[in-house]
Design an enzyme around this catalytic site. Structure first.
Site, short mmCIF file in Angstrom:
data_model
loop_
_atom_site.label_atom_id
_atom_site.label_comp_id
_atom_site.label_asym_id
_atom_site.label_seq_id
_atom_site.Cartn_x
_atom_site.Cartn_y
_atom_site.Cartn_z
N ASP A 1 38.19 76.29 -52.58
CA ASP A 1 37.54 77.31 -53.40
C ASP A 1 38.18 78.66 -53.04
O ASP A 1 38.94 78.78 -52.07
CB ASP A 1 36.02 77.31 -53.19
CG ASP A 1 35.30 77.90 -54.40
OD1 ASP A 1 35.91 78.71 -55.12
OD2 ASP A 1 34.13 77.56 -54.64
C1 NOJ Z 1 34.57 80.35 -56.97
C2 NOJ Z 1 33.68 79.28 -57.50
O1 NOJ Z 1 32.85 78.79 -56.46
C3 NOJ Z 1 34.41 78.12 -58.13
O2 NOJ Z 1 33.49 77.28 -58.75
C4 NOJ Z 1 35.43 78.61 -59.11
O3 NOJ Z 1 36.09 77.52 -59.70
C5 NOJ Z 1 36.41 79.51 -58.39
N1 NOJ Z 1 35.71 80.65 -57.81
C6 NOJ Z 1 37.50 80.03 -59.32
O4 NOJ Z 1 36.93 80.91 -60.23
#
Ligand code: NOJ
Length: 784
Positions: free
Chosen positions: A296
């Protein structure tokens, strides 16, 4: 994510910081030989490419960066793309910029390796579908698959080849803002929705036209954060992990999902992004997952923040060796780029082996080859508008929204309203969400044309025509206590009203209600009130909405409450006092039309709750598949575990009414007894006993009466949404066998299917009364 996006605001001041990602200047400038032919096997092509890569170029392939055009300029990233220090980008949604970056990669970098463009295509791209929690309420996997295939085609049209979806986190706490992004509380429903979404995004082959690579996230346990607080630690016992939280991920792997995203939070004290048990033992060794794992956003660097890794270099070591192949980070954030800044050195120091790097790079290159990026790196910008404006997409979005709405209550059959009813010459559409184009769409929407979204007010007005006066008043304002990350990205911050304005708007709404024949109240949450970093301490209706609801509902007029929201909210007062309640969730671009279709009977509601609906915040967590206590379930409301409110929820899991009625009868099992490992058929007759055509969802629940471990009072193990004409009867069949009866026993620490008596129920929700039993005997025993 929160932090990195705040940093995004500052990014323009930090152009130079991007250079921090550079590890070393590319040393090799030899001209690149022609790319291997597409007919060569992917393995050979990867081997050949790997053999020509420097360690810096390999590390570059493990580096994914955000590009937000609101805050950054393409020139910021181009030098690193040219020198092979970036292998993937996210949040680039403009096809011209995608082509521009791609050109640098495939024409100006030494090895000409194409970039992989990813984006959060969660519930639509240009055409917005209902939020995932709503789509799960359709209990219609085929529809979910179709919707995600439309989303894939629209994203692919601009050059996006990879979506960070589906989100498969089971959520049993509606305070958690991200409950909106998943399929709710149940592992079986979640698994069916997971597989459907993977099929929708990827089709048979993610390289084929209109498809994208899917990414299951957030692996794993993110939905179980303490207190419903976003990113909070999750403590999940093995039995719960295997029986509840992991099944949707396993279903996605079985459906061929191409990638996975590690989670932010600590799972049993080990952050998801450094969790070798999850990423290596479960995902790769046990499930045989062949795709790649992305972290993430900034989650590798976060391992330091977690108090898990010593420094960024240690974080890179821990994430890579735990099984994270690609690091997602935000340029300019001090914790970003752990791989880019450390992996080369870690190899030189011998802490990380060349093979470990190659293993990760191989997976990224494999994905790029399999997606056909080497052959077709560019996107055809001239086709974008045609694909995005395909009327079929809007039609499907409307059907999806109709099928996702859940009729929670309909006393005296107030709904459907009758078009042309002579008693109704004026309709008041009231509430802060009644005419909000943004809020009809929900979280994770960035690039659609907001002006094309249809509000409930617009939908109702279009539905009833000019002979009925339809007027709107917001009544109250709605704002978060502090801005959301998406309000920053989208440049929106709802203005708070002054006290005088508040009083005036409230009065205006009540007086509009007083002078109208029917009142449609549209309440709930605005789009940034759920989603990431959008947890709430209570599930109360935000702001002064309850006061508005009470003021309007006590005027003696027919009132319909339409909810636009991303989580169950406390609506106990409404459930006792407002005759009709329609849960529309955030229904997407066509939401207003779909709601009007339902309100006026042009579509019949058939959605069912994918979550148990609490009476109040104090009941959380509440979910139907809990274990029993020492007391029989049937006694629970008398010897209640709370003395101030009933133990039961406001609405059970699976609940949802129709404009017609159904009966379930003749529940039978093909054999009363079977051996472990065998299967039986469960059959039930469903009849439409009302006067309109409508949909019912037949739901099969099971309960194992005894065994090596206690089992939930009920578990969903099958469902089918069927359409029946008035008077029509249909037999619905389910299979109960190994897949349905096996569970992970916390006592035996293994998967087991045990001989036992099983209760079976089939009906319209998790409280279905129609029941029978099935005896499962040991495989070796001799049946009489
Ligand atoms: C953080 C989020 O937790 C995740 O779900 C997302 O895909 C990424 N950022 C990219 O935006």
């Amino acid at each position: 994510m929160l932090l990195c996006l705040f940093v995004a605001k500052l990014a323009s001041m930090r152009l130079k910081v991007v250079a921090c990602f550079a590890i070393a200047v590319a040393l090799f400038v030899a001209p690149v030989t022609a790319q291997p032919r597409a007919s060569q096997s992917v393995d050979r092509r990867v081997d050949e490419l790997l053999s020509r890569m420097t360690i810096e170029e390999k590390v570059g392939q493990l580096n994914q960066l955000f590009f937000l055009k609101q805050f950054m300029k393409p020139e910021m990233l181009e030098p690193d793309i040219r020198s092979g220090k970036v292998g993937s980008l996210l949040f680039v949604t403009d096809p011209a910029i995608i082509n521009r970056f791609q050109k640098v990669a495939v024409e100006n970098s030494r090895l000409k390796i194409p970039l992989l463009f990813g984006f959060d295509v969660i519930h639509g791209f240009h055409t917005i579908f209902p939020v995932p929690l709503a789509m799960a309420s359709s209990w219609d996997p085929a529809l979910v698959e179709q919707a995600q295939s439309v989303a894939a085609s629209e994203a692919r049209a601009v050059g996006i080849r990879w979506t960070f979806a589906p989100m498969l986190d089971i959520a049993r706490d509606p305070r958690w803002g991200r409950i909106v992004e998943g399929a709710g509380e149940d592992p079986y429903l979640g698994s069916r929705m997971a597989a459907a979404q993977v099929r929708g995004f990827q089709g048979e082959d993610p390289s084929s036209p209109g498809r994208v690579l899917a990414c299951m996230k957030h692996f794993a346990g993110y939905g179980a954060g303490s207190g419903g607080r976003d990113y909070d630690s999750a403590f999940i016992a093995d039995a719960e992990l295997f029986n509840v939280y992991l099944p949707p991920f396993k279903a996605a792997v079985d459906a061929g999902v191409g990638s996975a995203m590690s989670s932010y939070m600590d799972l049993n004290d080990v952050p998801g992004t450094g969790n070798a048990f999850l990423l290596r033992d479960v995902l790769r060794k046990t499930w045989g997952f062949k795709g790649f794992v992305v972290s993430d956003a900034n989650a590798v660097g976060n391992l330091v923040t977690h108090g898990f890794a010593e420094d960024k270099s240690d974080a890179a070591y821990r994430a890579l060796t735990a099984g994270v192949d690609l690091e997602m980070s935000f340029p300019g954030d001090p914790i970003a780029g752990a791989y880019a800044s450390s992996l080369t050195k870690l190899v030189q120091e011998g802490r990380v082996t060349k093979n470990q790097i190659d293993e990760a790079v191989r997976r990224i290159l494999e994905a790029k080859f399999r997606l056909g990026l080497f052959e077709n790196p560019y996107v055809d910008e001239s086709r974008v508008a045609t694909i995005h404006n395909d009327p079929e997409h809007r039609r499907l979005a409307r059907v999806a929204a109709q099928r996702s709405t859940v009729l929670l209550r309909n006393e005296g059959s107030l709904l459907p309203l009758v078009k042309g009813d002579p008693k109704i010459s004026s309709v008041a559409v009231i509430g802060p969400l009644a005419d909000s184009k943004r809020d009809i769409r929900g979280s994770w929407v960035f690039v659609d044309d907001v002006n094309r979204a249809v509000t409930v007010f617009e939908g109702v007005r279009a539905k009833v025509g000019s002979s009925v006066k339809v007027e709107y008043a917001p009544g109250v304002d709605l704002a978060r206590a502090y801005p959301s990350i998406f309000e920053i990205i989208n440049g929106r911050r709802p203005a708070a009203w002054s006290e005088a304005q508040k009083r005036a708007e409230f009065e205006k709404a009540v007086s509009l209600a007083r002078s109208s024949d029917v009142i449609i109240l549209v309440l709930g949450e605005h789009e940034e009130m759920s989603g990431e970093a959008a947890s709430q301490s209570t599930i109360d209706l935000p702001g002064q909405q309850l006061e508005l609801l009470k003021a309007v509902s006590t005027l003696g007029k027919p009132v319909v409450l339409v909810l636009i929201n991303g989580r169950p909210l406390e609506i106990s007062w409404a459930a006792a006092n407002v005759p009709a309640i329609l849960e529309a969730w955030h229904p997407g671009s066509e939401g207003g039309n779909a709601v009007a279709d339902i309100l006026y009977g042009d579509a019949t509601p058939g959605g069912k709750l994918p979550v148990t609906w609490p009476r109040s915040t104090g009941q959380i967590p509440i979910f139907y598949a809990h274990n029993t206590t020492q007391e029989p379930e049937t006694k629970k409301n008398f010897t209640s575990r709370y003395w101030d409110i009933p133990t039961s929820p406001l609405y059970p899991f699976g609940h949802g009414l129709s404009y017609t009625t159904f009966s379930f009868s003749n529940l039978r099992v093909s054999k009363p007894e079977m051996k472990v490992g065998e299967s039986a058929e469960v059959l039930v007759d469903v009849e439409n006993t009302g006067r309109r055509a409508g949909d019912e969802v037949a739901q099969l629940y099971i309960h194992q009466r005894y065994g090596s471990a206690s089992r939930p009072v009920r578990e969903l193990k099958g469902f089918e949404r069927i359409t029946l004409a008035p008077g029509q009867k249909k037999t619905v069949r389910f299979t109960v066998g190994k897949a349905e009866l096996t569970y992970w026993s916390g006592a035996l620490r293994d998967w087991v299917q045990e001989p036992a008596v099983f209760d079976l129920w089939v009906g319209a929700d998790a409280t279905a009364p129609l029941t029978t039993t099935l005896r499962v005997v040991p495989a070796s025993s001799v049946l009489p």
